[in-house]
Design a protein around this motif. Structure first.
Motif, PDB file in Angstrom:
ATOM      1  N   GLU A  98      -1.255  27.134  19.044  1.00 40.42           N
ATOM      2  CA  GLU A  98      -2.551  27.721  18.692  1.00 40.42           C
ATOM      3  C   GLU A  98      -2.373  29.208  18.421  1.00 40.42           C
ATOM      4  OE1 GLU A  98      -5.656  26.905  21.464  1.00 40.42           O
ATOM      5  OE2 GLU A  98      -5.538  24.727  21.205  1.00 40.42           O
ATOM      6  N   ASP A  99      -3.182  29.735  17.533  1.00 42.22           N
ATOM      7  CA  ASP A  99      -2.951  31.086  17.006  1.00 42.22           C
ATOM      8  C   ASP A  99      -4.220  31.937  17.088  1.00 42.22           C
ATOM      9  OD1 ASP A  99      -1.829  33.252  15.721  1.00 42.22           O
ATOM     10  OD2 ASP A  99      -1.793  32.313  13.739  1.00 42.22           O
ATOM     11  N   PRO A 100      -4.657  32.297  18.307  1.00 37.11           N
ATOM     12  CA  PRO A 100      -5.895  33.079  18.421  1.00 37.11           C
ATOM     13  C   PRO A 100      -5.785  34.466  17.799  1.00 37.11           C
ATOM     14  CG  PRO A 100      -4.777  32.953  20.541  1.00 37.11           C
ATOM     15  CD  PRO A 100      -4.069  32.000  19.641  1.00 37.11           C
ATOM     16  N   GLY A 101      -4.557  34.949  17.649  1.00 33.13           N
ATOM     17  CA  GLY A 101      -4.367  36.253  17.007  1.00 33.13           C
ATOM     18  C   GLY A 101      -4.327  36.189  15.502  1.00 33.13           C
ATOM     19  N   ALA A 102      -4.488  34.986  14.945  1.00 37.09           N
ATOM     20  CA  ALA A 102      -4.520  34.777  13.486  1.00 37.09           C
ATOM     21  C   ALA A 102      -3.307  35.409  12.792  1.00 37.09           C
ATOM     22  CB  ALA A 102      -5.816  35.331  12.908  1.00 37.09           C
ATOM     23  N   ARG A 103      -2.123  35.132  13.327  1.00 39.33           N
ATOM     24  CA  ARG A 103      -0.900  35.697  12.757  1.00 39.33           C
ATOM     25  C   ARG A 103      -0.250  34.763  11.742  1.00 39.33           C
ATOM     26  NH1 ARG A 103       2.509  37.574  17.926  1.00 39.33           N
ATOM     27  NH2 ARG A 103       3.715  38.660  16.331  1.00 39.33           N
ATOM     28  N   GLY A 104      -0.758  33.552  11.624  1.00 41.26           N
ATOM     29  CA  GLY A 104      -0.210  32.618  10.646  1.00 41.26           C
ATOM     30  C   GLY A 104       1.068  31.942  11.079  1.00 41.26           C
ATOM     31  N   ILE A 105       1.289  31.870  12.408  1.00 39.36           N
ATOM     32  CA  ILE A 105       2.577  31.340  12.890  1.00 39.36           C
ATOM     33  C   ILE A 105       2.709  29.835  12.681  1.00 39.36           C
ATOM     34  CG2 ILE A 105       3.123  33.197  14.483  1.00 39.36           C
ATOM     35  CD1 ILE A 105       1.630  29.943  15.749  1.00 39.36           C
ATOM     36  N   ARG A 106       1.622  29.136  12.393  1.00 30.43           N
ATOM     37  CA  ARG A 106       1.725  27.698  12.156  1.00 30.43           C
ATOM     38  C   ARG A 106       2.699  27.397  11.014  1.00 30.43           C
ATOM     39  NH1 ARG A 106      -0.150  22.943  14.850  1.00 30.43           N
ATOM     40  NH2 ARG A 106       0.671  21.323  13.492  1.00 30.43           N
ATOM     41  N   ALA A 107       2.853  28.322  10.101  1.00 27.92           N
ATOM     42  CA  ALA A 107       3.762  28.126   8.970  1.00 27.92           C
ATOM     43  C   ALA A 107       5.218  28.003   9.423  1.00 27.92           C
ATOM     44  CB  ALA A 107       3.613  29.279   7.981  1.00 27.92           C
ATOM     45  N   LEU A 108       5.520  28.464  10.641  1.00 28.84           N
ATOM     46  CA  LEU A 108       6.893  28.426  11.148  1.00 28.84           C
ATOM     47  C   LEU A 108       7.158  27.195  12.021  1.00 28.84           C
ATOM     48  CD1 LEU A 108       7.242  32.167  12.278  1.00 28.84           C
ATOM     49  CD2 LEU A 108       7.381  31.185   9.971  1.00 28.84           C
ATOM     50  N   PHE A 109       6.145  26.381  12.248  1.00 28.34           N
ATOM     51  CA  PHE A 109       6.207  25.289  13.228  1.00 28.34           C
ATOM     52  C   PHE A 109       7.043  24.115  12.723  1.00 28.34           C
ATOM     53  CE2 PHE A 109       4.308  21.251  14.728  1.00 28.34           C
ATOM     54  CZ  PHE A 109       4.566  21.369  16.088  1.00 28.34           C
ATOM     55  N   LEU A 110       7.937  23.624  13.595  1.00 27.86           N
ATOM     56  CA  LEU A 110       8.699  22.401  13.351  1.00 27.86           C
ATOM     57  C   LEU A 110       8.417  21.444  14.502  1.00 27.86           C
ATOM     58  CD1 LEU A 110      12.179  23.882  12.324  1.00 27.86           C
ATOM     59  CD2 LEU A 110      10.408  23.014  10.788  1.00 27.86           C
ATOM     60  N   GLN A 111       7.952  20.241  14.179  1.00 31.68           N
ATOM     61  CA  GLN A 111       7.616  19.298  15.245  1.00 31.68           C
ATOM     62  C   GLN A 111       8.860  18.836  15.996  1.00 31.68           C
ATOM     63  OE1 GLN A 111       6.251  15.234  14.419  1.00 31.68           O
ATOM     64  NE2 GLN A 111       4.523  15.566  15.792  1.00 31.68           N
ATOM     65  N   ASP A 112       8.675  18.631  17.284  1.00 31.42           N
ATOM     66  CA  ASP A 112       9.672  18.088  18.213  1.00 31.42           C
ATOM     67  C   ASP A 112      10.794  19.059  18.561  1.00 31.42           C
ATOM     68  OD1 ASP A 112       8.312  15.718  18.570  1.00 31.42           O
ATOM     69  OD2 ASP A 112       9.511  14.586  17.124  1.00 31.42           O
ATOM     70  N   GLU A 113      10.676  20.309  18.152  1.00 31.47           N
ATOM     71  CA  GLU A 113      11.668  21.289  18.598  1.00 31.47           C
ATOM     72  C   GLU A 113      11.572  21.494  20.112  1.00 31.47           C
ATOM     73  OE1 GLU A 113      14.007  23.285  16.054  1.00 31.47           O
ATOM     74  OE2 GLU A 113      13.593  21.151  15.772  1.00 31.47           O
ATOM     75  N   LEU A 114      10.354  21.514  20.647  1.00 34.52           N
ATOM     76  CA  LEU A 114      10.173  21.619  22.092  1.00 34.52           C
ATOM     77  C   LEU A 114      10.768  20.407  22.792  1.00 34.52           C
ATOM     78  CD1 LEU A 114       8.919  22.949  24.641  1.00 34.52           C
ATOM     79  CD2 LEU A 114       6.826  21.661  24.134  1.00 34.52           C
ATOM     80  N   LEU A 115      10.473  19.228  22.288  1.00 41.44           N
ATOM     81  CA  LEU A 115      10.974  17.999  22.902  1.00 41.44           C
ATOM     82  C   LEU A 115      12.497  17.984  22.922  1.00 41.44           C
ATOM     83  CD1 LEU A 115      10.693  15.047  23.911  1.00 41.44           C
ATOM     84  CD2 LEU A 115      10.549  14.358  21.511  1.00 41.44           C
ATOM     85  N   LYS A 116      13.133  18.239  21.790  1.00 47.29           N
ATOM     86  CA  LYS A 116      14.593  18.146  21.722  1.00 47.29           C
ATOM     87  C   LYS A 116      15.268  19.261  22.515  1.00 47.29           C
ATOM     88  CE  LYS A 116      14.337  17.535  17.173  1.00 47.29           C
ATOM     89  NZ  LYS A 116      14.706  17.290  15.754  1.00 47.29           N
ATOM     90  N   ALA A 117      14.671  20.462  22.494  1.00 44.40           N
ATOM     91  CA  ALA A 117      15.231  21.550  23.295  1.00 44.40           C
ATOM     92  C   ALA A 117      15.187  21.198  24.781  1.00 44.40           C
ATOM     93  CB  ALA A 117      14.465  22.844  23.033  1.00 44.40           C
ATOM     94  N   CYS A 118      14.078  20.610  25.219  1.00 45.01           N
ATOM     95  CA  CYS A 118      13.940  20.297  26.641  1.00 45.01           C
ATOM     96  C   CYS A 118      14.773  19.091  27.054  1.00 45.01           C
ATOM     97  CB  CYS A 118      12.471  20.106  27.000  1.00 45.01           C
ATOM     98  SG  CYS A 118      11.564  21.666  26.946  1.00 45.01           S
ATOM     99  N   LEU A 119      14.949  18.126  26.144  1.00 35.88           N
ATOM    100  CA  LEU A 119      15.885  17.042  26.436  1.00 35.88           C
ATOM    101  C   LEU A 119      17.286  17.616  26.641  1.00 35.88           C
ATOM    102  CD1 LEU A 119      14.687  14.355  23.862  1.00 35.88           C
ATOM    103  CD2 LEU A 119      14.650  14.093  26.355  1.00 35.88           C
ATOM    104  N   SER A 120      17.677  18.550  25.782  1.00 37.14           N
ATOM    105  CA  SER A 120      18.990  19.178  25.919  1.00 37.14           C
ATOM    106  C   SER A 120      19.087  19.972  27.217  1.00 37.14           C
ATOM    107  CB  SER A 120      19.262  20.088  24.722  1.00 37.14           C
ATOM    108  OG  SER A 120      20.501  20.745  24.858  1.00 37.14           O
ATOM    109  N   LEU A 121      18.050  20.746  27.534  1.00 36.68           N
ATOM    110  CA  LEU A 121      18.053  21.504  28.791  1.00 36.68           C
ATOM    111  C   LEU A 121      18.118  20.579  29.996  1.00 36.68           C
ATOM    112  CD1 LEU A 121      15.418  24.235  27.896  1.00 36.68           C
ATOM    113  CD2 LEU A 121      17.778  24.684  28.612  1.00 36.68           C
ATOM    114  N   SER A 122      17.473  19.436  29.901  1.00 34.19           N
ATOM    115  CA  SER A 122      17.504  18.487  31.009  1.00 34.19           C
ATOM    116  C   SER A 122      18.923  17.991  31.268  1.00 34.19           C
ATOM    117  CB  SER A 122      16.572  17.311  30.700  1.00 34.19           C
ATOM    118  OG  SER A 122      16.493  16.423  31.783  1.00 34.19           O
ATOM    119  N   HIS A 123      19.715  17.875  30.212  1.00 33.23           N
ATOM    120  CA  HIS A 123      21.106  17.435  30.363  1.00 33.23           C
ATOM    121  C   HIS A 123      22.033  18.576  30.776  1.00 33.23           C
ATOM    122  CE1 HIS A 123      21.113  13.259  28.750  1.00 33.23           C
ATOM    123  NE2 HIS A 123      20.020  13.659  28.141  1.00 33.23           N
TER     124      HIS A 123
END
Length: 621
Positions: free
Chosen positions: A310-335
């Motif tokens: 979410e972008d309450p500061g209206a910085r336009g960061i949604r344009a940089l979003f890649l889905q599942d980066e959080l999921l895959k990063a955390c799966l890796s951290l879990s290992h």
């Protein structure tokens, strides 16, 4: 070759004349004479060892799923097979004396006096799920090639029980990459045939050095696009016998199992609830490694990921979003076992200190959860700010933001190999100190070698070359990297630099040129750190991920462990305390330079407190 009696197909394996007539028949062919029927590995021990071995099976239920424990001196196995006689019903047996294999034999009848004081254990076998794999459209390469499955000793120790201890044995089947989910889902529901995979990817991560040289069975050829998939294997029981060194013991010969009258899927099958459906994800290609989580956990983490972008500061960061980066990063951290976190963005070059309030809170939130999950954690920052950050860490411990202080260190480049020596023991790339590097709101090097804040001001003179750690890590097998940012000029966000240059103000100038394996985009970088802590918690409570992480060994997390993890989640109170600590040391809000409870121009209440509350709701749902 089949006889039908009372609707039960009698086992061909018990028709000894037929087996003896099949001179030269491969073990794999004999073991698959009744595909789809539950098969059993067999271990026969003196009665004095029986309770210890049963405890060993219970503690290591994936390699040793217990189908039946006989009474002392009991030859038959009524619950599994009508009219059976364990002295005759395996095509071949191994005879062990004091842990040494003395011979193989097709009958144990000559040992009848000794067997009167022995107990037989019938253990689930992966041959029982091969029909399920085929039904799911997964090719079974060993069957296609007319071979026994490949089986390997690993470096993974089983959970000890009494006199029994040994490394786990696994079977391997090459699976096409696009059939990975089908392989996991079709075997997960048959836990008494070992259940789902315990490892997917490079064999060296299990201590297996050469797939062409299995310890048991036959080498199986992979096809183009296949990935090695490993299941726990009942031949672990053979290793347990060898380690215990009983005076006399018997096992089936690998590939020559006892065949039951029961369909594999009928033996205590699990009902595959949609929410608990296993999903697989590739989290590394160097070395290749997949991880696994339930559909429910994946959906939770995706909801968390959507919240923090979410972008309450209206910085336009949604344009940089890649889905599942959080999921895959955390799966890796879990290992992972050892994690390096770096933060620090000296955007306020006109103030002392020049740091901003975005970054350190998220870094400490991640460190707290990683600590609770028993990972080693180190935080790296600029030498200029080292003492201040060490004091901030001490205050965070006093305030209860984190339980135990994390070492805070610095990195300076003293030559071309400085980063390699920092990351690896003795500068040896085969001996990395860390298996995951995380940058959160850390100044990132641009294409021209400088470091810029969002206004395009060069702040290179305030930044140590921690980027070198990430560029060097990209050349070292076994180190994964993650970047967390909210503008595109942060370390690791080079993965999305094309989007940064296209959509962000001053993007062509400020875009970080150094990428990471995973780039987590957030409305405020601290939120990305909170999201990592929450996602790690979700994964730790996911039974499918926990089992995969533990290689199918041991027990589920205890209530005490779960309480410890939940206590390490971000809370409004802890994060407000963290901001008070930063203000105490003169650290200012990034966008406005205000010295107060503010991050990136957004006051803690209501903006940040609301995100934390909603994160907790999604995480604990």
């Amino acid at each position: 070759m089949a006889l039908l009696t009372s609707g039960v197909l009698l086992k061909c394996a018990r028709m000894k004349p037929l087996l003896r007539r099949a001179v030269g028949l491969q073990y794999s062919t004999r073991a698959n004479m009744r595909p789809g029927y539950q098969q059993a590995n067999v271990v026969i021990l003196h009665k004095d060892l029986a309770d210890d071995f049963e405890a060993f099976c219970r503690a290591n239920s994936s390699p040793l799923p217990l189908l039946y424990r006989s009474k002392c001196g009991e030859w038959s196995c009524g619950p599994l097979a009508t009219g059976s006689d364990i002295r005759e019903d395996c095509p071949e047996y191994c005879v062990f004396e004091n842990g040494k294999l003395m011979k193989k034999t097709s009958s144990l009848s000559s040992y009848t006096p000794q067997l009167a004081d022995m107990v037989t254990f019938y253990l689930g076998c992966s041959f029982g799920f091969e029909a399920a794999l085929k039904a799911a459209g997964v090719p079974v390469r060993n069957v296609e090639q007319g071979k026994n499955v490949s089986m390997y000793k690993t470096s993974v120790p089983c959970i000890n029980a009494g006199r029994f201890h040994c490394p786990m044995v696994v079977s391997m089947r090459p699976v096409p990459e696009d059939k990975m989910d089908a392989a996991a889902q079709s075997t997960h529901v048959i836990p008494l045939a070992h259940g789902g995979p315990v490892h997917i990817g490079h064999p060296k991560l299990l201590g297996i050095h050469d797939l062409s040289r299995p310890d048991y069975g036959d080498p199986v050829d992979a096809c183009s696009g296949d990935v090695p998939v490993f299941w726990a294997c009942g031949v672990t029981g053979v290793e347990a016998v060898q380690s215990c060194k009983p005076a006399l013991a018997f096992t089936h010969s690998p590939g020559c199992m006892f065949i039951t009258d029961q369909k594999a899927e009928s033996v205590s099958p699990l009902t595959l609830e949609p929410a608990q459906c296993p999903l697989t994800f590739c989290i590394s290609q160097n070395p290749q490694l997949y991880s696994m989580a339930s559909k429910r956990a994946v959906q939770q983490i995706r909801a968390i990921e959507e919240l923090v972008v979410e972008d309450p500061g209206a910085r336009g960061i949604r344009a940089l979003f890649l889905q599942d980066e959080l999921l895959k990063a955390c799966l890796s951290l879990s290992h992972s076992s050892s994690v390096l976190i770096t933060t620090g963005f000296p955007t306020h070059y006109m103030h002392n200190p020049p740091e901003e309030t975005d970054g350190p809170p998220g870094a400490i939130a991640m460190a707290a959860m990683l600590q609770a999950l028993r990972k080693e954690v180190v935080i790296v920052t600029d030498k200029r700010a080292l003492e201040m950050n060490q004091h901030i860490m001490q205050d965070a411990v006093k305030k209860g933001v984190i339980k135990t202080a994390v070492p805070v260190i610095s990195f300076q480049s003293n030559g071309p190999d400085s980063a390699l020596h920092f990351l690896c023991r003795d500068g040896d790339p085969t001996k990395p100190r860390f298996d995951h590097l995380v940058a959160i709101e850390r100044s990132g090097r641009a294409a021209d070698g400088n470091y810029y804040n969002m206004r395009g001001v060069n702040i290179r003179h305030l930044v140590d070359p921690i980027d070198d750690l990430f560029t060097t890590a990209s050349t070292i097998a076994g180190i994964t990297t993650t970047g967390i940012g909210d503008g595109g000029n942060e370390l690791g966000m080079g993965k999305v630099k094309a989007a940064v240059k296209t959509y962000m103000p001053n993007g062509n100038l400020i875009a970080c040129d150094v990428g990471a394996d995973f780039a987590i985009t957030a409305g405020v970088s601290n939120w990305g750190g909170y999201a990592v802590a929450c996602a790690l918690y979700v994964l730790s409570l996911c039974p499918i991920h926990w089992r995969y992480l533990q290689r199918g060994l041991g027990l589920s997390p205890t209530p005490d462990q779960q309480s410890l993890w939940s206590a390490c989640l971000p809370t409004i109170a802890k994060e407000e305390d963290m901001l008070h600590i930063l203000v105490k040391y003169g650290v200012r809000s990034g966008k406005t330079a205000n010295l107060g409870l503010e991050v990136d121009g957004l006051t803690f209440h209501p903006y940040h407190s609301d995100i934390i509350q909603r994160l907790r709701h999604l995480t604990l749902a």
